[in-house]
Motif scaffolding. Structure first.
Motif, PDB file in Angstrom:
ATOM      1  N   ASP A 159      62.250  55.169  13.863  1.00 16.95           N
ATOM      2  CA  ASP A 159      63.376  56.009  13.482  1.00 16.95           C
ATOM      3  C   ASP A 159      63.944  56.709  14.715  1.00 16.95           C
ATOM      4  OD1 ASP A 159      64.750  56.839  10.920  1.00 16.95           O
ATOM      5  OD2 ASP A 159      64.319  58.810  11.748  1.00 16.95           O
ATOM      6  N   VAL A 160      64.416  57.904  14.563  1.00 15.62           N
ATOM      7  CA  VAL A 160      65.060  58.641  15.655  1.00 15.62           C
ATOM      8  C   VAL A 160      64.044  58.984  16.733  1.00 15.62           C
ATOM      9  CG1 VAL A 160      66.834  59.595  14.169  1.00 15.62           C
ATOM     10  CG2 VAL A 160      64.675  60.816  14.428  1.00 15.62           C
ATOM     11  N   PRO A 161      64.495  59.265  17.968  1.00 10.74           N
ATOM     12  CA  PRO A 161      63.556  59.589  19.051  1.00 10.74           C
ATOM     13  C   PRO A 161      62.591  60.717  18.702  1.00 10.74           C
ATOM     14  CG  PRO A 161      65.747  59.219  19.948  1.00 10.74           C
ATOM     15  CD  PRO A 161      65.887  59.164  18.453  1.00 10.74           C
ATOM     16  N   THR A 162      63.041  61.693  17.908  1.00  6.86           N
ATOM     17  CA  THR A 162      62.152  62.795  17.541  1.00  6.86           C
ATOM     18  C   THR A 162      60.918  62.290  16.822  1.00  6.86           C
ATOM     19  OG1 THR A 162      64.039  64.295  17.335  1.00  6.86           O
ATOM     20  CG2 THR A 162      61.999  64.962  16.262  1.00  6.86           C
ATOM     21  N   CYS A 163      61.093  61.352  15.892  1.00  3.09           N
ATOM     22  CA  CYS A 163      59.959  60.791  15.161  1.00  3.09           C
ATOM     23  C   CYS A 163      59.017  60.037  16.095  1.00  3.09           C
ATOM     24  CB  CYS A 163      60.457  59.865  14.058  1.00  3.09           C
ATOM     25  SG  CYS A 163      61.305  60.702  12.709  1.00  3.09           S
ATOM     26  N   ARG A 164      59.598  59.238  16.972  1.00  2.00           N
ATOM     27  CA  ARG A 164      58.771  58.478  17.911  1.00  2.00           C
ATOM     28  C   ARG A 164      57.988  59.415  18.831  1.00  2.00           C
ATOM     29  NH1 ARG A 164      62.397  55.494  18.969  1.00  2.00           N
ATOM     30  NH2 ARG A 164      63.294  56.432  20.826  1.00  2.00           N
ATOM     31  N   GLU A 165      58.616  60.481  19.266  1.00  2.00           N
ATOM     32  CA  GLU A 165      57.927  61.443  20.131  1.00  2.00           C
ATOM     33  C   GLU A 165      56.762  62.115  19.403  1.00  2.00           C
ATOM     34  OE1 GLU A 165      61.072  64.011  21.279  1.00  2.00           O
ATOM     35  OE2 GLU A 165      62.058  62.499  22.526  1.00  2.00           O
ATOM     36  N   ILE A 166      56.925  62.374  18.106  1.00  2.00           N
ATOM     37  CA  ILE A 166      55.826  62.965  17.339  1.00  2.00           C
ATOM     38  C   ILE A 166      54.631  62.017  17.311  1.00  2.00           C
ATOM     39  CG2 ILE A 166      55.115  63.653  15.009  1.00  2.00           C
ATOM     40  CD1 ILE A 166      57.965  64.722  14.581  1.00  2.00           C
ATOM     41  N   VAL A 167      54.893  60.731  17.097  1.00  2.00           N
ATOM     42  CA  VAL A 167      53.810  59.747  17.084  1.00  2.00           C
ATOM     43  C   VAL A 167      53.135  59.670  18.446  1.00  2.00           C
ATOM     44  CG1 VAL A 167      53.244  57.317  16.729  1.00  2.00           C
ATOM     45  CG2 VAL A 167      54.918  58.431  15.243  1.00  2.00           C
ATOM     46  N   LEU A 168      53.942  59.642  19.505  1.00  2.00           N
ATOM     47  CA  LEU A 168      53.379  59.569  20.861  1.00  2.00           C
ATOM     48  C   LEU A 168      52.603  60.826  21.204  1.00  2.00           C
ATOM     49  CD1 LEU A 168      56.423  57.940  22.710  1.00  2.00           C
ATOM     50  CD2 LEU A 168      54.204  56.861  22.274  1.00  2.00           C
ATOM     51  N   ASP A 169      53.118  61.978  20.790  1.00  5.14           N
ATOM     52  CA  ASP A 169      52.447  63.242  21.092  1.00  5.14           C
ATOM     53  C   ASP A 169      51.080  63.340  20.424  1.00  5.14           C
ATOM     54  OD1 ASP A 169      54.554  64.042  22.647  1.00  5.14           O
ATOM     55  OD2 ASP A 169      55.489  65.309  21.125  1.00  5.14           O
ATOM     56  N   HIS A 170      50.888  62.617  19.341  1.00  7.00           N
ATOM     57  CA  HIS A 170      49.592  62.622  18.668  1.00  7.00           C
ATOM     58  C   HIS A 170      48.654  61.542  19.201  1.00  7.00           C
ATOM     59  CE1 HIS A 170      51.581  65.277  15.704  1.00  7.00           C
ATOM     60  NE2 HIS A 170      50.366  65.668  15.423  1.00  7.00           N
ATOM     61  N   GLY A 171      49.020  60.953  20.331  1.00  3.78           N
ATOM     62  CA  GLY A 171      48.115  60.022  21.014  1.00  3.78           C
ATOM     63  C   GLY A 171      47.887  58.716  20.297  1.00  3.78           C
ATOM     64  N   ALA A 172      48.956  58.128  19.745  1.00  2.00           N
ATOM     65  CA  ALA A 172      48.800  56.907  18.953  1.00  2.00           C
ATOM     66  C   ALA A 172      48.603  55.657  19.797  1.00  2.00           C
ATOM     67  CB  ALA A 172      50.020  56.719  18.047  1.00  2.00           C
ATOM     68  N   VAL A 173      48.997  55.693  21.079  1.00  2.00           N
ATOM     69  CA  VAL A 173      49.009  54.457  21.860  1.00  2.00           C
ATOM     70  C   VAL A 173      47.607  53.889  22.048  1.00  2.00           C
ATOM     71  CG1 VAL A 173      49.524  53.455  24.114  1.00  2.00           C
ATOM     72  CG2 VAL A 173      51.163  55.008  23.048  1.00  2.00           C
ATOM     73  N   ALA A 174      46.673  54.705  22.505  1.00  2.00           N
ATOM     74  CA  ALA A 174      45.323  54.198  22.796  1.00  2.00           C
ATOM     75  C   ALA A 174      44.646  53.610  21.561  1.00  2.00           C
ATOM     76  CB  ALA A 174      44.473  55.306  23.413  1.00  2.00           C
ATOM     77  N   PRO A 175      44.604  54.319  20.412  1.00  2.00           N
ATOM     78  CA  PRO A 175      43.966  53.696  19.243  1.00  2.00           C
ATOM     79  C   PRO A 175      44.740  52.488  18.718  1.00  2.00           C
ATOM     80  CG  PRO A 175      44.923  55.833  18.654  1.00  2.00           C
ATOM     81  CD  PRO A 175      44.969  55.728  20.137  1.00  2.00           C
ATOM     82  N   LEU A 176      46.053  52.453  18.932  1.00  2.00           N
ATOM     83  CA  LEU A 176      46.807  51.275  18.519  1.00  2.00           C
ATOM     84  C   LEU A 176      46.437  50.073  19.383  1.00  2.00           C
ATOM     85  CD1 LEU A 176      48.940  49.864  16.831  1.00  2.00           C
ATOM     86  CD2 LEU A 176      50.694  50.761  18.375  1.00  2.00           C
ATOM     87  N   LEU A 177      46.293  50.287  20.685  1.00  2.00           N
ATOM     88  CA  LEU A 177      45.896  49.186  21.561  1.00  2.00           C
ATOM     89  C   LEU A 177      44.505  48.673  21.198  1.00  2.00           C
ATOM     90  CD1 LEU A 177      47.163  50.431  25.057  1.00  2.00           C
ATOM     91  CD2 LEU A 177      48.209  48.727  23.569  1.00  2.00           C
ATOM     92  N   ALA A 178      43.660  49.568  20.690  1.00  2.00           N
ATOM     93  CA  ALA A 178      42.306  49.164  20.293  1.00  2.00           C
ATOM     94  C   ALA A 178      42.318  48.228  19.087  1.00  2.00           C
ATOM     95  CB  ALA A 178      41.459  50.401  19.991  1.00  2.00           C
ATOM     96  N   GLN A 179      43.456  48.157  18.380  1.00  2.00           N
ATOM     97  CA  GLN A 179      43.550  47.246  17.233  1.00  2.00           C
ATOM     98  C   GLN A 179      43.563  45.789  17.671  1.00  2.00           C
ATOM     99  OE1 GLN A 179      43.509  48.735  14.057  1.00  2.00           O
ATOM    100  NE2 GLN A 179      43.197  50.466  15.439  1.00  2.00           N
ATOM    101  N   PHE A 180      44.007  45.544  18.895  1.00  2.00           N
ATOM    102  CA  PHE A 180      44.123  44.165  19.374  1.00  2.00           C
ATOM    103  C   PHE A 180      42.746  43.668  19.794  1.00  2.00           C
ATOM    104  CE2 PHE A 180      48.281  46.038  19.877  1.00  2.00           C
ATOM    105  CZ  PHE A 180      49.127  45.039  19.407  1.00  2.00           C
ATOM    106  N   ARG A 181      42.176  42.884  18.948  1.00  2.00           N
ATOM    107  CA  ARG A 181      40.833  42.384  19.191  1.00  2.00           C
ATOM    108  C   ARG A 181      40.760  40.927  18.758  1.00  2.00           C
ATOM    109  NH1 ARG A 181      38.028  46.641  15.356  1.00  2.00           N
ATOM    110  NH2 ARG A 181      39.800  47.866  16.096  1.00  2.00           N
ATOM    111  N   GLU A 182      39.713  40.252  19.210  1.00  2.00           N
ATOM    112  CA  GLU A 182      39.563  38.846  18.856  1.00  2.00           C
ATOM    113  C   GLU A 182      39.362  38.706  17.351  1.00  2.00           C
ATOM    114  OE1 GLU A 182      36.550  36.886  21.034  1.00  2.00           O
ATOM    115  OE2 GLU A 182      37.353  37.417  23.018  1.00  2.00           O
ATOM    116  N   GLY A 183      39.902  37.634  16.814  1.00  2.00           N
ATOM    117  CA  GLY A 183      39.714  37.366  15.405  1.00  2.00           C
ATOM    118  C   GLY A 183      40.674  38.108  14.496  1.00  2.00           C
ATOM    119  N   MET A 184      41.683  38.787  15.072  1.00  2.00           N
ATOM    120  CA  MET A 184      42.668  39.464  14.223  1.00  2.00           C
ATOM    121  C   MET A 184      43.439  38.445  13.397  1.00  2.00           C
ATOM    122  SD  MET A 184      44.419  42.395  16.620  1.00  2.00           S
ATOM    123  CE  MET A 184      45.447  43.033  15.304  1.00  2.00           C
ATOM    124  N   LYS A 185      43.643  38.764  12.132  1.00  2.00           N
ATOM    125  CA  LYS A 185      44.475  37.905  11.299  1.00  2.00           C
ATOM    126  C   LYS A 185      45.930  38.013  11.752  1.00  2.00           C
ATOM    127  CE  LYS A 185      41.474  38.253   7.247  1.00  2.00           C
ATOM    128  NZ  LYS A 185      41.353  38.657   5.826  1.00  2.00           N
TER     129      LYS A 185
END
Length: 504
Positions: A159-185
């Motif tokens: 959505d708007v930059p404000t929403c994206r900044e809220i997600v980034l401010d809560h540190g979503a990047v690192a746990p999202l990157l951890a989703q990429f693992r072998e055997g993902m459907k």
């Protein structure tokens, strides 16, 4: 007591893509109800009861009502979202995300928030306290819950930059990157790649580490799945624009060779993001542009320019050639050797206006910096008449660059006539014959000092005999009068019919 409903993932996710305009969400009911809305009517009439169940202390009732809300929201054409918003249940669904002892309730609540975040009310989801809990759910032991949390965060970030900044401010990047693992459907990998792409859209905060993101994306661009591949390419495009030294980061990740290879992909859905990334790279410094040249990008661009591809792709291809042509004579020679000039000139003659302008930049840049031999090649391919036509465009910067190209061509003509019996500049003569001199004279009236000075310089240096104070169309000698009169007659008869736009 009725058993809880089975846990199912939505068959058709409600997703929002920042690089595509979101669909408008209806704000009120139409005058007549459709069959689908008639089916929903009993559920809407029981909305107050659903709200009571959501706010009750009974887990079974909470789950039952949450499932009902989810079913209401799973149809993106359903106009009930505003009624649900007004029922003030978003904070309750946010609370349910923390009910780790009831994973099915977490799942359904995340699903409800996912679909509300796909509407026009995304900011309400971002501000109801759900984001921190969704980020926490990215580390859930339940794969379905992780998937749904990724989905919800992707919609919020889109959505708007404000929403994206809220997600980034809560540190979503690192746990999202951890989703990429072998055997993902594949469906989970698609959602995760799409969500990561949405997080990369816009300016990334300085504290976000780009290298771990690029380590993942540089693998994703080798995927055989088009949706994963397309979103991964868009993520690279966003990083080029939204990160300091983003172009260099992308090159350091080793993405360039595969991006160039993707220019042979059969799908325009892949070609467009891939060539857009490469166009961003071509806007970098000389060393970064050289990486493209060394990866033989020009050989891949020639077919894109010559064949029937969408104009959005052709415009990006022209832009890349233009940026390469602003470099050294070696780069201009690489453009010539790749047989790109002829299709560019064809586009400059026959295409729609916006493609003509991009092609004009490419030819003008090559003409401005080319050697005498390179100029001779450009002229032999028929660049002069379409370049003269560029002088009637409205873009002052493009006109000036075109004038610089014509100036370099005329200078090459002066060099070429040395040692010849004729004292006429052959390129100046052809510009006269194709009506280019008239267009140059018209530019004397343009309210732009730089263009005026360069035009006057060209007129005085190369057509002084043809331009007099009394009448610019009358020459100063009988011989030149005959030449001008003949040229004028020739110019009145077009040498070839003007082609209609051939782009789709």
């Amino acid at each position: 007591m009725c058993p809880p409903p089975p846990l199912l993932l939505p068959p058709s996710p409600l997703l929002r893509h920042p690089h595509l305009p979101p669909k408008p969400f209806p704000r009120r009911l139409p005058p007549t109800l459709t069959q689908r809305e008639n089916e929903m009517l009993p559920m809407l009439e029981g909305l107050s009861e659903m709200v009571e169940k959501v706010w009750s202390d009974d887990t079974t009732s909470q789950l039952e009502a949450t499932v009902q809300f989810r079913r209401l929201l799973s149809d993106e054409k359903n106009p009930t979202v505003i009624k649900i918003i007004r029922a003030d249940v978003l904070p309750r669904f946010s609370d349910f995300l923390s009910r780790h002892e009831h994973p099915q309730l977490q799942m359904e609540a995340a699903w409800v928030l996912t679909n509300i975040a796909a509407s026009d009310y995304t900011l309400l989801v971002a501000e109801c306290g759900a984001v921190s809990r969704l980020v926490e759910l990215l580390e859930s032991a339940n794969a379905n819950i992780r998937h749904q949390a990724t989905w919800a965060l992707g919609n919020i970030a889109a959505d708007v930059p404000t929403c994206r900044e809220i997600v980034l401010d809560h540190g979503a990047v690192a746990p999202l990157l951890a989703q990429f693992r072998e055997g993902m459907k594949v469906p989970v990998l698609r959602t995760s790649t799409w969500a990561l792409s949405n997080l990369c859209f816009g300016k990334l905060p300085a504290e976000v580490q780009v290298k771990p993101i690029l380590d993942i994306i540089s693998q994703l661009i080798h995927s055989v799945d088009e949706k994963i591949l397309g979103d991964a390419c868009w993520a690279l495009c966003y990083i080029c624009d939204g990160v300091s030294d983003g172009i260099q980061h992308v090159l350091d990740a080793g993405a360039c060779p595969q991006l160039v290879n993707l220019l042979m992909h059969a799908s325009a859905n892949i070609l467009l993001p891939a060539i857009t990334v490469l166009a961003r790279i071509s806007s970098g410094d000389d060393a970064q542009v050289q990486v493209l040249v060394e990866n033989n990008i020009l050989n891949y661009l020639a077919p894109l320019l010559a064949r029937n591809y969408p104009k959005s792709i052709k415009k990006q291809a022209c832009l890349i050639v233009s940026n390469i042509s602003t470099g050294s004579k070696d780069n201009i020679q690489a453009v010539i050797d790749a047989d790109v000039i002829s299709p560019l000139i064809f586009l400059l003659k026959t295409s729609e206006k916006d493609i003509k302008e991009e092609a004009a930049w490419a030819i003008s840049n090559a003409a401005s910096g080319g050697s005498s031999d390179q100029i001779q090649y450009l002229v032999s391919r028929g660049c002069l008449e379409p370049l003269c036509n560029v002088l009637t465009y409205q873009d002052a910067d493009l006109i000036y660059t075109c004038l610089e190209g014509l100036q370099n061509i005329l200078q090459a003509g002066e060099v070429g006539k040395q040692g010849q019996e004729s004292t006429a500049n052959p390129y100046a003569q052809f510009i006269l014959e194709c009506g280019g001199l008239d267009k140059l004279e018209d530019l004397q009236e343009v309210d732009n000092d730089a263009i005026y000075k360069l035009v006057m310089k060209l007129l005085e240096c190369y057509w002084d005999e043809e331009v007099s104070d009394d009448d610019p169309n009358l020459p100063t000698s009988n011989d030149s009068a005959e030449t001008v009169e003949t040229a004028s007659e020739d110019a009145a008869q077009p040498t070839e019919p003007s082609a209609s736009p051939n782009e789709s």
